[in-house]
Scaffold this active site. Structure first.
Site, PDB file in Angstrom:
ATOM      1  CE  LYS A 252      49.777  24.971  44.906  1.00  0.00           C
ATOM      2  NZ  LYS A 252      48.510  24.527  44.300  1.00  0.00           N
TER       3      LYS A 252
ATOM      4  CB  CYS B 182      42.968  37.753  36.557  1.00  0.00           C
ATOM      5  SG  CYS B 182      44.018  37.532  35.130  1.00  0.00           S
TER       6      CYS B 182
HETATM    7  P1  NAI Z   1      43.861  31.134  45.257  1.00  0.00           P
HETATM    8  O1  NAI Z   1      44.577  32.400  45.128  1.00  0.00           O
HETATM    9  O2  NAI Z   1      43.650  30.588  46.612  1.00  0.00           O
HETATM   10  O3  NAI Z   1      44.602  29.992  44.396  1.00  0.00           O
HETATM   11  C1  NAI Z   1      45.555  30.213  43.404  1.00  0.00           C
HETATM   12  C2  NAI Z   1      46.751  29.295  43.599  1.00  0.00           C
HETATM   13  O4  NAI Z   1      47.403  29.603  44.818  1.00  0.00           O
HETATM   14  C3  NAI Z   1      46.406  27.814  43.702  1.00  0.00           C
HETATM   15  O5  NAI Z   1      47.433  27.078  43.070  1.00  0.00           O
HETATM   16  C4  NAI Z   1      46.416  27.564  45.191  1.00  0.00           C
HETATM   17  O6  NAI Z   1      46.691  26.232  45.525  1.00  0.00           O
HETATM   18  C5  NAI Z   1      47.540  28.456  45.628  1.00  0.00           C
HETATM   19  N1  NAI Z   1      47.483  28.890  47.028  1.00  0.00           N
HETATM   20  C6  NAI Z   1      46.383  29.020  47.833  1.00  0.00           C
HETATM   21  N2  NAI Z   1      46.747  29.474  49.039  1.00  0.00           N
HETATM   22  C7  NAI Z   1      48.079  29.652  49.015  1.00  0.00           C
HETATM   23  C8  NAI Z   1      49.041  30.123  49.955  1.00  0.00           C
HETATM   24  N3  NAI Z   1      48.678  30.515  51.179  1.00  0.00           N
HETATM   25  N4  NAI Z   1      50.329  30.192  49.588  1.00  0.00           N
HETATM   26  C9  NAI Z   1      50.704  29.835  48.346  1.00  0.00           C
HETATM   27  N5  NAI Z   1      49.853  29.374  47.420  1.00  0.00           N
HETATM   28  C10 NAI Z   1      48.557  29.282  47.733  1.00  0.00           C
HETATM   29  O7  NAI Z   1      42.492  31.272  44.548  1.00  0.00           O
HETATM   30  P2  NAI Z   1      41.177  30.388  44.788  1.00  0.00           P
HETATM   31  O8  NAI Z   1      40.862  30.166  46.219  1.00  0.00           O
HETATM   32  O9  NAI Z   1      41.328  29.195  43.985  1.00  0.00           O
HETATM   33  O10 NAI Z   1      40.065  31.372  44.226  1.00  0.00           O
HETATM   34  C11 NAI Z   1      39.499  32.348  45.097  1.00  0.00           C
HETATM   35  C12 NAI Z   1      39.210  33.604  44.380  1.00  0.00           C
HETATM   36  O11 NAI Z   1      40.450  34.136  43.935  1.00  0.00           O
HETATM   37  C13 NAI Z   1      38.393  33.445  43.129  1.00  0.00           C
HETATM   38  O12 NAI Z   1      37.043  33.494  43.395  1.00  0.00           O
HETATM   39  C14 NAI Z   1      38.846  34.628  42.346  1.00  0.00           C
HETATM   40  O13 NAI Z   1      38.120  35.755  42.751  1.00  0.00           O
HETATM   41  C15 NAI Z   1      40.275  34.803  42.732  1.00  0.00           C
HETATM   42  N6  NAI Z   1      41.215  34.240  41.759  1.00  0.00           N
HETATM   43  C16 NAI Z   1      41.822  35.096  40.919  1.00  0.00           C
HETATM   44  C17 NAI Z   1      42.692  34.620  39.955  1.00  0.00           C
HETATM   45  C18 NAI Z   1      43.360  35.553  39.051  1.00  0.00           C
HETATM   46  O14 NAI Z   1      43.949  35.117  38.066  1.00  0.00           O
HETATM   47  N7  NAI Z   1      43.327  36.820  39.290  1.00  0.00           N
HETATM   48  C19 NAI Z   1      42.927  33.212  39.788  1.00  0.00           C
HETATM   49  C20 NAI Z   1      42.283  32.370  40.766  1.00  0.00           C
HETATM   50  C21 NAI Z   1      41.434  32.899  41.691  1.00  0.00           C
END
Ligand code: NAI
Length: 780
Positions: free
Chosen positions: A190, A297
């Site tokens: 996804k 990240c």
């Molecule tokens: P997120 O962790 O919610 O999203 C990442 C992926 O997970 C997306 O594909 C989303 O649809 C999916 N997702 C969301 N909730 C889920 C669940 N309960 N179960 C399974 N999959 C789920 O990140 P978001 O809300 O887009 O960003 C929020 C914060 O997270 C950002 O401000 C940043 O600080 C951090 N982040 C960190 C990343 C990294 O690579 N370390 C990448 C993206 C966000």
């Protein structure tokens, strides 16, 4: 006008990349996309819009997945998996090569699509993201090709559910799909809801490559669809995203006997020593925090500058910041593009607005376009405790503090719950390479930043997650090597009421910090032999004893710093001292278990100790050849403190089999002995006492596995938990470990032949180590 004046006044002209081909690709598909399931695009269902954050324009309508969609994708992947695995590594390699070539052929289209959907500068998607995607498929085609000779026993896990974020949409897809496919798995992936287009374009490439249907399935939608994938009938979940969601996934997968890797957030330190080449360090910082607008990240988001050069460094940095060009991401002359979505921009702004006043805020003097943009920002003079120094901002915001000595730099650098990456800048090789091993981070760049390669493992420690992506180390996350066999039958203690004719001669105690310790609760239980005769008593440890043992293990950090040569000698010495008491141990085991295998078990235990003495100085890691002017050293470090629930069925060999690899690799252990047959472990501490094992390196508790496991797995100072217990506690261990996202290795109720090869070797050494990838400049 002099040349100098021209240089200073010259404006960059725009150099826009054409969006025409990408828009045509979208239009050709009706600008409405279904999922890619079983080799075909489904009809679009209920849809949501994906927009270009730089312009606000709607790019396409994307389908919000339903449970039926996820189930169909998983079923397609399940049906395709045996055939895909049966193709063999070289057979699969052809498809991975084909995908690599197709990515190169369509590189321009993919780069433009990525930039339009995500807002990142075209310079980055064109020169970094997409070339790395191709490289990832090439590299893993090679691993597939070599699998029959290099990993002859490896088997696929099955169906992998993969969830990726929006910051590197196609690159994260490649990091997930390439190793999975190479090892014979099939996938349901996804993409993030803000950036689904390149994943859908990749699905098109899968068709062009003639990939067997069902091998790659792409389901689009938001977090709810992610949750559905996590809940579905998959064999593995691989997730990259926020720590909060990673923790929920850890909890949701606990006890389900599925493999899990998490690549989560970070707050990576960028350490500048006073002897650094300051201009290079400023340039490196541009790559560290303004690459992809800081939405990375492993962004070097926490600047630590040595006090003496801080004013000079900050001045140079501000000058450089003011020259950054922020604007249309499709313009090739742009340094910083748009923030992925207004929600993310507001999140960044809210954090800075709430706490910026705690420091000195400098915003780059750029012309900020209307729309979803945020200026490069430096907030200096913060204390380590400030939320801005602790929280992942995930935007173009650099926070900064100063330090005086290298040890203070290390202390501030490690003052975070994360442990993803770090950069160290010094022209003095001694300083840089002295500091690198002391940093709690999965990746360390020396005089560099944000370098990635398919051959170099990437991943974090602490709350940045577990598992590695890239290189042979990453393949273990997508394969199994056997070892576990049938379901393990719970092993119950013998009951009895007959007291020994003579009084029990030994009142056994726990072994904590190199000393015998009375159990905190003061309770012990009778241990009976097979005939019901009383053999002795075993203390019943409680949570306080666990805490004491963990504290003792924490305190024995010197063991992790000891040379492997020293550790080997101590382990050989343990083996020797155990061998000297072989008969006594054998008799006790026979009586305790009611069997006749005691002598063989002691012999195997002595052998195993010699084996781990041998291994102690031979787990060296690897030097990865990355296509840059540098080398990536994939080093093996100890995890720290390992809590281990020992096998019930092999009272001595089981204990040795977990303690041996753990201490050989420099860990300290809190071992909970076989629950029904605890006495061999309690005898064993006399062997430890006579073998120069420093206090706290091995701590032995006896008691109720289920109760002690929960405390061990939840303890914030335990770095990894293993469970080989015959009690049904794997799920409880995984669930409790979600707190600080510690690594777990559990038997899922499966038996293991402790006497054979499955009872020792690589799997244990891997579990007892963390990979730290240290990038150092190397070569011309
Ligand atoms: P997120 O962790 O919610 O999203 C990442 C992926 O997970 C997306 O594909 C989303 O649809 C999916 N997702 C969301 N909730 C889920 C669940 N309960 N179960 C399974 N999959 C789920 O990140 P978001 O809300 O887009 O960003 C929020 C914060 O997270 C950002 O401000 C940043 O600080 C951090 N982040 C960190 C990343 C990294 O690579 N370390 C990448 C993206 C966000």
């Amino acid at each position: 006008m002099t040349v100098r004046e021209i240089f200073e006044s010259m404006e960059y002209g725009p150099a826009p990349e054409s969006a025409a081909d990408a828009l045509a690709w979208i239009a050709d598909r009706g600008a409405r996309f279904g999922h890619f399931i079983d080799g075909a695009f489904s009809e679009p269902g209920e849809t949501f819009e994906t927009r270009n954050p730089a312009t606000g324009d709607v790019l396409a309508e994307i389908t919000q997945g339903s449970k039926a969609d996820v189930d169909a994708a998983v079923a397609a992947a399940r049906a395709a998996q045996p055939g895909w695995e049966a193709l063999g590594g070289p057979g699969r390699a052809r498809f991975l090569y084909a995908l690599a070539r197709l990515v190169q052929k369509h590189a321009r289209l993919l780069a433009v699509l990525e930039t339009m959907d995500n807002g990142k500068p075209i310079r980055e998607s064109r020169d970094i993201d997409i070339p790395l995607v191709a490289r990832h498929f090439y590299h893993h085609a090679g691993h597939a090709q070599l699998m029959p000779t290099e990993m002859p026993d490896a088997r696929a896990l099955g169906v992998c559910g993969q969830i990726v974020p929006w910051n590197f949409p196609l690159l994260m897809l490649a990091w997930k799909i390439a190793p999975a496919l190479a090892m014979g798995n099939t996938v349901v992936l996804k993409p993030a809801e803000w950036t689904p287009l390149t994943a859908l374009c990749f699905a098109d490439l899968c068709r062009q490559a003639g990939l067997p249907k069902g091998v790659v399935n792409i389901v689009t939608g938001d977090g709810a669809v992610g949750e559905m994938i996590v809940a579905s009938d998959v064999d593995k979940i691989a997730f990259t995203g926020s720590t909060a969601v990673g923790r929920r996934i850890r909890e949701a997968t606990a006890g389900r006997r599925i493999s899990l890797t998490l690549e989560l957030g970070g707050k990576s330190p960028y350490i500048v020593f006073e002897d650094a080449d300051l201009d290079s360090a400023v340039e490196g910082l541009v790559d560290a925090i303004w690459f992809n607008g800081g939405q990375v990240c492993c962004a070097g988001s926490r600047l630590l500058v040595q006090e003496g050069v801080a004013p000079d460094f900050h001045a140079r940095l501000r000058t450089r910041m003011d020259k950054l060009r922020v604007g249309d991401p499709l313009d090739k002359a742009i340094d910083v593009g748009a923030i992925v979505d207004a929600k993310q921009r507001d999140r960044i702004a809210a954090l800075v607005d709430a706490h910026g006043a705690e420091g000195d805020v400098h915003r780059a003097a750029c012309n900020l376009p209307e729309g979803c943009f945020y200026p490069p920002t430096l907030i200096a003079g913060l204390s380590s405790a400030s939320p801005l120094m602790q929280e992942e901002i995930f935007g173009p915001v650099l926070v900064s503090t100063t330090f005086r000595t290298p040890s203070e730099a290390v202390q501030i650098a490690n003052d975070t719950r994360y442990g993803l990456a770090a950069s160290v800048w010094s022209e003095n090789i001694n300083t840089a390479l002295d500091v690198a091993p002391k940093l709690a981070a999965g990746v360390v760049w020396v005089n560099g930043s944000n370098m990635f390669d398919a051959a170099a493992p990437f991943g974090g420690v602490r709350e940045s997650g577990f598992g590695r992506e890239g290189g042979p180390e990453g393949l273990t996350a997508y394969s199994r090597s056997g070892g576990e066999t049938d379901m393990l039958k719970p092993v119950a203690p013998f009951a009895g009421d007959k007291a020994e004719p003579q009084p029990v001669d030994r009142t056994a105690k726990l072994y904590i910090g190199g000393k015998q310790a009375r159990p905190d609760g003061g309770y012990a239980r009778n241990v009976f032999d097979a005939k019901g005769g009383l053999m002795g008593q075993a203390p019943i440890a409680n949570r306080k004893d666990v805490r004491n043992a963990v504290e003792a293990a924490r305190g024995a950090a010197g063991w992790s710093g000891a040379t492997a040569h020293n550790r080997a000698q101590v382990i050989y010495y343990i083996a020797e001292n155990l061998a000297a008491r072989a008969e006594e141990f054998a008799a006790r085991i026979d009586r305790m278990t009611g069997g006749t295998g005691g002598a063989a078990e002691v012999t195997a235990s002595v052998q195993r100790l010699f084996t781990y003495g041998a291994w102690a100085d031979k787990v060296d890691g690897r030097a990865a050849q990355a296509p840059v002017r540098g080398i990536a050293l994939a080093l093996r470090e100890s995890c720290g403190v390992i809590g281990a629930l020992c096998p019930d069925e092999a009272p001595l060999l089981g204990l040795i089999s977990v303690v041996g690899p753990a201490i050989a690799m420099g860990n300290r252990v809190v071992a909970v002995a076989s629950e029904p047959f605890p006495l061999a472990a309690l005898d064993f501490y006399q062997v430890l006492d006579t073998s120069d094992v420093p206090g706290g390196v091995v701590n032995i508790l006896t008691g109720d596995h289920a109760e002690l496991a929960k405390t061990l797995a939840a303890h914030a100072d335990v770095d990894a938990v293993w469970s080989f217990s015959s009690s049904d506690i794997s799920g409880a261990v995984e669930r409790a470990a979600a707190g600080n996202l510690k690594r777990t290795w559990v038997n899922n109720g499966r038996a293991r032949d402790w006497t054979g090869p499955a009872g020792e070797g690589r799997a244990f050494l891997d579990a007892a180590t963390e990979v730290k990838t240290v990038w150092v400049p190397y070569g011309a």
